[in-house]
Design a protein around this motif. Structure first.
Motif, PDB file in Angstrom:
ATOM      1  N   GLY A  43       0.838  -1.195   0.000  1.00 50.65           N
ATOM      2  CA  GLY A  43       0.000   0.000   0.000  1.00 50.65           C
ATOM      3  C   GLY A  43       0.872   1.243   0.000  1.00 50.65           C
ATOM      4  O   GLY A  43       1.775   1.366   0.844  1.00 50.65           O
ATOM      5  N   ILE A  44       0.666   2.144  -0.955  1.00 49.30           N
ATOM      6  CA  ILE A  44       1.378   3.422  -0.982  1.00 49.30           C
ATOM      7  C   ILE A  44       0.454   4.482  -0.412  1.00 49.30           C
ATOM      8  O   ILE A  44      -0.643   4.702  -0.926  1.00 49.30           O
ATOM      9  CB  ILE A  44       1.810   3.785  -2.413  1.00 49.30           C
ATOM     10  N   LEU A  45       0.888   5.117   0.663  1.00 50.66           N
ATOM     11  CA  LEU A  45       0.069   6.097   1.366  1.00 50.66           C
ATOM     12  C   LEU A  45       0.446   7.503   0.919  1.00 50.66           C
ATOM     13  O   LEU A  45       1.576   7.951   1.136  1.00 50.66           O
ATOM     14  CB  LEU A  45       0.250   5.953   2.874  1.00 50.66           C
ATOM     15  N   VAL A  46      -0.504   8.174   0.301  1.00 48.82           N
ATOM     16  CA  VAL A  46      -0.319   9.551  -0.155  1.00 48.82           C
ATOM     17  C   VAL A  46      -0.986  10.468   0.863  1.00 48.82           C
ATOM     18  O   VAL A  46      -2.209  10.574   0.904  1.00 48.82           O
ATOM     19  CB  VAL A  46      -0.927   9.772  -1.556  1.00 48.82           C
ATOM     20  N   ASP A  47      -0.179  11.114   1.692  1.00 53.83           N
ATOM     21  CA  ASP A  47      -0.703  12.003   2.730  1.00 53.83           C
ATOM     22  C   ASP A  47      -0.647  13.434   2.216  1.00 53.83           C
ATOM     23  O   ASP A  47       0.433  13.979   1.965  1.00 53.83           O
ATOM     24  CB  ASP A  47       0.134  11.861   4.007  1.00 53.83           C
TER      25      ASP A  47
END
Length: 368
Positions: free
Chosen positions: A201-205
């Motif tokens: 999972g790539i988390l884009v904050d």
């Protein structure tokens, strides 16, 4: 040595030097070491089984966003959570690579030691607020950027994790403006998508996820955009865990291509099966909103998605890399970050000046 022998030796050395690296590169595939590591994804995690997550941290800003994501996954006695935190530090100069387990009470000798201490405090605080249902183990690795993916993969392999969470390489400020980018982190994320032994999972904050807290007086809104396929089913499996807190509102938006036959293939059958309990609102303890949108092409899908962005704090999507579908037709040519997939890139686009964060999920690549 005669002239003939000398010439033959020189030609042999030259051929060996030229062709052996090419042959080794063709025959050796690093991902083969994970060939026996099958079915390590969220869909195959049994309901009462501990979900093992490997969370990667590059800088202090990543701590709040990842702990927030884990918080809204609603760990409970029925769905416990094991978190393996890996602090990644770039090796500088002539130092030797180091891998540290903080459970072994080893001291970090690095200018970044305060970062690791903050990580330890933050995740231990998270554990204390979820007694008996959260297990935390923290590690630090100091290595060259080109080898960091090996450290992550080996730790994930050793701990039998189901999901690896990676921070996105672009950072936003509080006012939703691009603050910084790191090409090294982007290269690492792309390597992980290709070689990871489990789901990723790539988390884009967007500068808001870690600053919004769920409390008794606040609500948190999560959307899962479902188009179909392995990655979307994996993303939905993770989203379903959030339907156990009265402060979290989960909305599943299902985009259906107009005129499509829902029973046309096996993939459609699997999609309907995983959506069945969502449609019946039989996911968790709380109410789940199910919306179905019929679209004819990608631009219509993009228009609806852009209208949804303002309504949610977090949107979960599947990566769906190289998957063609009527719902996304015409959007691939505008993609900026292929590692996010079409839908993830659309929401994380710099053209959308919003605070909504995105989690892009890719299911474990079994054929790697």
């Amino acid at each position: 040595m005669t002239d003939q022998v000398y010439a033959l030796s020189s030609v042999s050395i030259l051929l060996t030097t030229v062709f052996m690296p090419v042959l080794v590169k063709y025959l050796y595939h690093p991902s083969r070491k994970y060939a026996g590591y099958q079915k390590r994804n969220i869909m195959h995690c049994r309901r009462n089984e501990e979900l093992r997550v490997l969370a990667c941290i590059h800088m202090p800003d990543d701590i709040a966003a990842i702990t927030k994501l884990l918080e809204v996954s609603c760990p409970s006695s029925e769905r416990p959570l094991a978190i393996y935190v890996l602090h990644l530090i770039e090796l500088i100069g002539r130092d030797s690579p180091i891998f540290i387990s903080h459970q072994m009470q080893k001291k970090i000798v690095s200018k970044n030691s305060s970062y690791s201490e903050n990580i330890i405090l933050a995740f231990n605080h998270f554990k204390q607020h979820n007694p008996g249902v959260v297990l935390v183990n923290i590690f630090t690795t100091i290595s060259l950027p080109k080898f960091m993916h090996e450290d992550i993969c080996m730790l994930g392999l050793d701990k039998l994790t189901y999901l690896i969470i990676l921070p996105f390489h672009r950072k936003w400020s509080i006012d939703s403006l691009v603050d910084s980018e790191d090409s090294t982190i982007r290269t690492l994320n792309c390597s992980m998508l290709e070689l990871a032994p489990c789901s990723v999972g790539i988390l884009v904050d967007r500068g808001h996820l870690g600053r919004s807290m769920v409390s008794s007086n606040s609500s948190y809104y999560v959307a899962m955009i479902f188009l179909g396929g392995n990655d979307d089913r994996e993303a939905l499996s993770f989203a379903k865990r959030m339907a156990n807190d009265s402060n979290i509102t989960l909305t599943v938006v299902h985009f259906v291509a107009s005129g499509s036959d829902v029973d046309s293939c096996w993939d459609k059958f699997l999609d309907n099966e995983i959506l069945k309990d969502v449609k019946l609102n039989n996911v968790g303890d709380e109410y789940v909103i199910y919306l179905e949108e019929v679209v004819k092409d990608g631009p219509q899908t993009a228009l609806i998605v852009r209208s949804l962005v303002d309504e949610f704090d977090l949107i979960i999507v599947g990566r769906r890399h190289n998957v063609d579908s009527p719902q996304t037709s015409g959007l691939a040519e505008w993609i900026e970050f292929p590692e996010l997939g079409i839908m993830g890139d659309l929401i994380a686009s710099s053209n959308i000046n919003k605070k909504t964060s995105v989690l892009v999920v890719q299911q474990q690549q079994i054929d790697s």
